[in-house]
Design an enzyme around this catalytic site. Structure first.
Site, PDB file in Angstrom:
ATOM      1  N   GLN A   9      50.132  31.820  17.934  1.00 12.65           N
ATOM      2  CA  GLN A   9      50.934  31.165  16.906  1.00 12.65           C
ATOM      3  C   GLN A   9      50.150  31.095  15.595  1.00 12.65           C
ATOM      4  O   GLN A   9      48.967  30.790  15.588  1.00 12.65           O
ATOM      5  CB  GLN A   9      51.291  29.758  17.389  1.00 12.65           C
ATOM      6  CG  GLN A   9      52.319  29.038  16.561  1.00 12.65           C
ATOM      7  CD  GLN A   9      52.893  27.832  17.296  1.00 12.65           C
ATOM      8  OE1 GLN A   9      52.818  27.739  18.510  1.00 12.65           O
ATOM      9  NE2 GLN A   9      53.477  26.924  16.552  1.00 12.65           N
ATOM     10  N   SER A  87      45.606  32.044  23.062  1.00 13.60           N
ATOM     11  CA  SER A  87      46.619  31.016  23.302  1.00 13.60           C
ATOM     12  C   SER A  87      47.933  31.663  23.739  1.00 13.60           C
ATOM     13  O   SER A  87      47.992  32.312  24.782  1.00 13.60           O
ATOM     14  CB  SER A  87      46.792  30.157  22.039  1.00 13.60           C
ATOM     15  OG  SER A  87      47.611  29.044  22.290  1.00 13.60           O
ATOM     16  N   LEU A  88      48.997  31.534  22.955  1.00 14.92           N
ATOM     17  CA  LEU A  88      50.263  32.194  23.267  1.00 14.92           C
ATOM     18  C   LEU A  88      50.065  33.673  23.576  1.00 14.92           C
ATOM     19  O   LEU A  88      50.746  34.249  24.434  1.00 14.92           O
ATOM     20  CB  LEU A  88      51.224  32.047  22.070  1.00 14.92           C
ATOM     21  CG  LEU A  88      52.385  33.030  22.057  1.00 14.92           C
ATOM     22  CD1 LEU A  88      53.419  32.630  23.077  1.00 14.92           C
ATOM     23  CD2 LEU A  88      52.982  33.173  20.679  1.00 14.92           C
ATOM     24  N   ARG A 112      57.732  27.209  27.241  1.00 16.18           N
ATOM     25  CA  ARG A 112      56.464  26.688  26.709  1.00 16.18           C
ATOM     26  C   ARG A 112      56.644  26.169  25.282  1.00 16.18           C
ATOM     27  O   ARG A 112      56.192  25.072  24.939  1.00 16.18           O
ATOM     28  CB  ARG A 112      55.413  27.802  26.740  1.00 16.18           C
ATOM     29  CG  ARG A 112      54.021  27.423  26.219  1.00 16.18           C
ATOM     30  CD  ARG A 112      53.156  28.680  26.229  1.00 16.18           C
ATOM     31  NE  ARG A 112      51.733  28.424  25.987  1.00 16.18           N
ATOM     32  CZ  ARG A 112      51.139  28.492  24.793  1.00 16.18           C
ATOM     33  NH1 ARG A 112      51.871  28.784  23.723  1.00 16.18           N
ATOM     34  NH2 ARG A 112      49.854  28.277  24.677  1.00 16.18           N
ATOM     35  N   HIS A 194      46.398  22.442  23.062  1.00 16.36           N
ATOM     36  CA  HIS A 194      45.186  22.599  23.884  1.00 16.36           C
ATOM     37  C   HIS A 194      44.372  21.298  23.961  1.00 16.36           C
ATOM     38  O   HIS A 194      43.148  21.305  23.849  1.00 16.36           O
ATOM     39  CB  HIS A 194      44.328  23.761  23.367  1.00 16.36           C
ATOM     40  CG  HIS A 194      45.068  25.056  23.355  1.00 16.36           C
ATOM     41  ND1 HIS A 194      45.418  25.717  24.510  1.00 16.36           N
ATOM     42  CD2 HIS A 194      45.588  25.783  22.332  1.00 16.36           C
ATOM     43  CE1 HIS A 194      46.103  26.807  24.198  1.00 16.36           C
ATOM     44  NE2 HIS A 194      46.220  26.864  22.892  1.00 16.36           N
ATOM     45  N   GLN A 243      45.869  26.386  30.666  1.00 14.97           N
ATOM     46  CA  GLN A 243      45.577  26.691  29.263  1.00 14.97           C
ATOM     47  C   GLN A 243      46.165  25.668  28.296  1.00 14.97           C
ATOM     48  O   GLN A 243      45.579  25.372  27.252  1.00 14.97           O
ATOM     49  CB  GLN A 243      46.110  28.091  28.942  1.00 14.97           C
ATOM     50  CG  GLN A 243      45.725  28.642  27.592  1.00 14.97           C
ATOM     51  CD  GLN A 243      46.849  29.448  26.985  1.00 14.97           C
ATOM     52  OE1 GLN A 243      47.839  28.900  26.518  1.00 14.97           O
ATOM     53  NE2 GLN A 243      46.690  30.757  27.000  1.00 14.97           N
TER      54      GLN A 243
END
Length: 294
Positions: A9, A87-88, A112, A194, A243
């Site tokens: 992102q 991440s994503l 998500r 996170h 995660q």
């Protein structure tokens, strides 16, 4: 060895993936399939939306996933020795490497994104980038603050992002600047990604993850939570879920990939964020490039 990496992102931009859609029949088919799966024409927002429209988490995450994954599926010479995503981007990496099929991965990304959006609205929270302060000092300061604030993204040796409650973030930024950080920059994000504040989203994603099938990927994937290679579907699944409330160990992942033989990194998707981070981590020791279209 060739490594393909996938951004998260923040890499989105108006017009993303439009050239792919217009010039590649496979890309057009996959993106139209995505419109049907999501229940709205995300391509209209990707191609013609404003930056603010693209910033909505429920739009941003599937948009970045789609640009990256569709690009990988359209490359005639996509033969990675290893993959990783920030991440994503880990979802994009898993879909590109065959650990998740396209439709199920997109559905998970949508779950998500919406779950994270809801979690962000529960408590005022955010993130801040700390520039040029040792990792150990950042961890020490976070641990000593009363509220919730934790290291969230180990982006490069000189940049770590912290995440947590707004008051705790403000206190941490003050203390880190006093401790010698060159800068402490509060980021324009919707919440504390996170961090433990994402626990409600983790629970929601857990329900979705149980409905999809994970497969052995065509190559090892270096996962954010461990910064280690995974090929076992159950391990991949557990790490992907963890995660959401754990830090993204990007610096460690890149160093471990290089130690395992990676010398040619290609970033697939919008932007050049990961290209910049890898150059900071590895210097001139590896070849790094970004690819947003064919």
């Amino acid at each position: 060895m060739k490594a393909y990496v996938f951004p998260g992102q923040g890499a989105q931009f108006p017009g993303m993936a439009q050239s792919l859609y217009e010039n590649n029949p496979t890309a057009k088919e996959l993106l139209e399939q995505a419109n049907e799966i999501l229940g709205f024409r995300i391509t209209d927002i990707m191609f013609k939306g404003t930056p603010d429209e693209l910033k909505q988490t429920k739009v941003t995450q599937p948009a970045v996933f789609l640009h990256s994954t569709v690009l990988a599926k359209c490359l005639p010479d996509f033969h990675p020795d290893m993959v990783a995503g920030h991440s994503l981007g880990e979802f994009s990496a898993l879909a590109a490497a065959g650990a998740l099929n396209f439709e199920e991965a997109l559905k998970l990304v949508a779950i998500r994104a919406q779950a994270m959006q809801k979690a962000c609205e529960l408590k005022p929270s955010g993130m801040a980038a700390i520039i040029n302060l040792p990792q150990e000092k950042i961890e020490e300061i976070c641990a000593g603050i009363q509220g919730i604030v934790v290291p969230a993204n180990y982006n490069s040796d000189g940049q770590i992002v912290i995440s947590g409650e707004n008051e705790a973030i403000a206190e941490a930024c003050e203390k880190m600047t006093a401790a010698g950080a060159r800068r402490a920059i509060v980021l324009q994000v919707g919440g504390a990604f996170h961090s433990p504040l994402m626990e409600p989203a983790r629970q929601e994603l857990a329900a979705g993850i149980e409905t999809v099938s994970f497969h052995a990927p065509l190559c090892p994937i270096w996962q954010n939570v461990t910064a280690e290679a995974s090929t076992d579907p159950e391990t991949i699944k557990a790490n992907l879920l963890a995660q959401l409330t754990s830090p993204v160990r990007w610096t460690q992942s890149v160093k471990n990939m290089i130690a395992a033989g990676a010398d040619d990194f290609t970033e697939l998707g919008p932007g050049t964020v990961l290209q910049g981070l890898i150059k900071k981590i590895a210097g001139a020791s590896v070849c790094v490039k970004s690819l947003a279209e064919i």
